[in-house]
Design an enzyme around this catalytic site. Structure first.
Site, mmCIF file in Angstrom:
data_model
loop_
_atom_site.group_PDB
_atom_site.id
_atom_site.type_symbol
_atom_site.label_atom_id
_atom_site.label_comp_id
_atom_site.label_asym_id
_atom_site.label_seq_id
_atom_site.Cartn_x
_atom_site.Cartn_y
_atom_site.Cartn_z
ATOM 1 C CG HIS A 1 -0.997 -22.062 14.604
ATOM 2 N ND1 HIS A 1 -2.012 -22.571 15.454
ATOM 3 C CD2 HIS A 1 -0.582 -23.375 13.758
ATOM 4 C CE1 HIS A 1 -2.134 -23.819 15.137
ATOM 5 N NE2 HIS A 1 -1.331 -24.384 14.084
ATOM 6 C CE LYS B 1 -4.265 -32.086 11.456
ATOM 7 N NZ LYS B 1 -3.718 -30.861 11.551
ATOM 8 N NE ARG C 1 4.209 -28.843 15.198
ATOM 9 C CZ ARG C 1 2.670 -28.853 15.330
ATOM 10 N NH1 ARG C 1 1.929 -28.810 16.405
ATOM 11 N NH2 ARG C 1 2.041 -29.332 14.062
ATOM 12 C CB SER D 1 -4.822 -27.267 17.426
ATOM 13 O OG SER D 1 -4.247 -26.379 16.665
HETATM 14 P P1 ADP Z 1 -1.778 -28.572 14.103
HETATM 15 O O1 ADP Z 1 -0.701 -29.365 14.095
HETATM 16 O O2 ADP Z 1 -1.509 -27.654 15.517
HETATM 17 O O3 ADP Z 1 -3.363 -28.910 14.130
HETATM 18 P P2 ADP Z 1 -2.281 -26.882 11.650
HETATM 19 O O4 ADP Z 1 -2.651 -28.042 10.908
HETATM 20 O O5 ADP Z 1 -3.167 -25.868 12.125
HETATM 21 O O6 ADP Z 1 -1.629 -27.238 13.438
HETATM 22 O O7 ADP Z 1 -0.862 -26.416 11.387
HETATM 23 C C1 ADP Z 1 -0.330 -25.173 10.491
HETATM 24 C C2 ADP Z 1 0.942 -25.037 10.588
HETATM 25 O O8 ADP Z 1 1.391 -24.453 11.640
HETATM 26 C C3 ADP Z 1 1.740 -26.317 10.167
HETATM 27 O O9 ADP Z 1 2.831 -25.966 9.175
HETATM 28 C C4 ADP Z 1 2.074 -26.747 11.474
HETATM 29 O O10 ADP Z 1 3.309 -27.357 11.559
HETATM 30 C C5 ADP Z 1 2.558 -25.230 12.057
HETATM 31 N N1 ADP Z 1 2.566 -25.433 13.619
HETATM 32 C C6 ADP Z 1 1.453 -25.865 14.413
HETATM 33 N N2 ADP Z 1 2.037 -25.465 15.521
HETATM 34 C C7 ADP Z 1 3.374 -24.910 15.503
HETATM 35 C C8 ADP Z 1 4.259 -24.563 16.745
HETATM 36 N N3 ADP Z 1 3.957 -24.775 17.917
HETATM 37 N N4 ADP Z 1 5.441 -23.997 16.046
HETATM 38 C C9 ADP Z 1 5.349 -23.792 14.731
HETATM 39 N N5 ADP Z 1 4.559 -24.299 14.165
HETATM 40 C C10 ADP Z 1 3.760 -24.686 14.257
#
Ligand code: ADP
Length: 163
Positions: free
Chosen positions: A17, A41, A90, A128
């Site tokens: 992130h 979630k 990703r 996460s």
């Molecule tokens: P997670 O899927 O880890 O629960 P979130 O819902 O908080 O993540 O995701 C917020 C944004 O960050 C989404 O657009 C998700 O694709 C992106 N994201 C999460 N992890 C990564 C990563 N390792 N690299 C790039 N983008 C990421």
């Protein structure tokens, strides 16, 4: 002023992130990292804990603000005067969901674009959920989350077990 929104559940924020946040902050004037309530979630950390984790992690980034929002992201973005929502991608598995969200949001408000940044190769495997799995089973997450919140994550997970 070009305002962008970087939304997510950030449960907790990871280096993946942070990489997206840093890169996006260089592409706009003001970036709002918005922690959302996602009905699909169930979160491990409270909204306030997740907000604090991000605040501690983005201290050096002058044009980055951290906020929380409820309800529709597109309404939140419009109220903030944002011109774009920025998301990280990703793998192909992210794509289908993100395409649907981007098209729906475009339908709801055609003035707000969704911008995608490809994950950096070093963080492509990070999520996460993986962080929580490793940390709650006694594994080491250093380097996968910002150093400033490394200890807090273990602490909060421990408190959660006791509750
Ligand atoms: P997670 O899927 O880890 O629960 P979130 O819902 O908080 O993540 O995701 C917020 C944004 O960050 C989404 O657009 C998700 O694709 C992106 N994201 C999460 N992890 C990564 C990563 N390792 N690299 C790039 N983008 C990421």
């Amino acid at each position: 002023m070009k305002i962008w929104i970087c939304p997510g559940s950030f449960d907790p924020v990871t280096m993946g992130h942070i990489d997206i946040i840093k890169r996006a902050s260089r592409m706009c004037d003001h970036l709002i990292v918005a922690v959302g309530v996602n009905d699909g979630k169930k979160a491990t950390f409270t909204l306030e804990e997740r907000r604090q984790f991000i605040l501690k992690s983005v201290k050096g980034l002058k044009n980055v603000e951290v906020d929380v929002f409820e309800g529709l992201l597109i309404n939140y973005a419009e109220n903030k005067g944002a011109t774009a929502i920025v998301k990280g991608l990703r793998a192909v598995s992210d794509f289908e969901y993100e395409l649907q969200m981007a098209l729906l949001n475009k339908r709801l408000n055609e003035k707000i674009e969704t911008v995608f940044l490809m994950t950096s190769i070093n963080y492509s495997y990070l999520s996460s959920r993986a962080i929580k799995n490793i940390a709650s089973n006694g594994g080491e997450i250093r380097g996968l989350v910002p150093d400033s919140i490394h200890d807090d994550i273990y602490e909060k997970l421990k408190e959660g077990e006791i509750k």
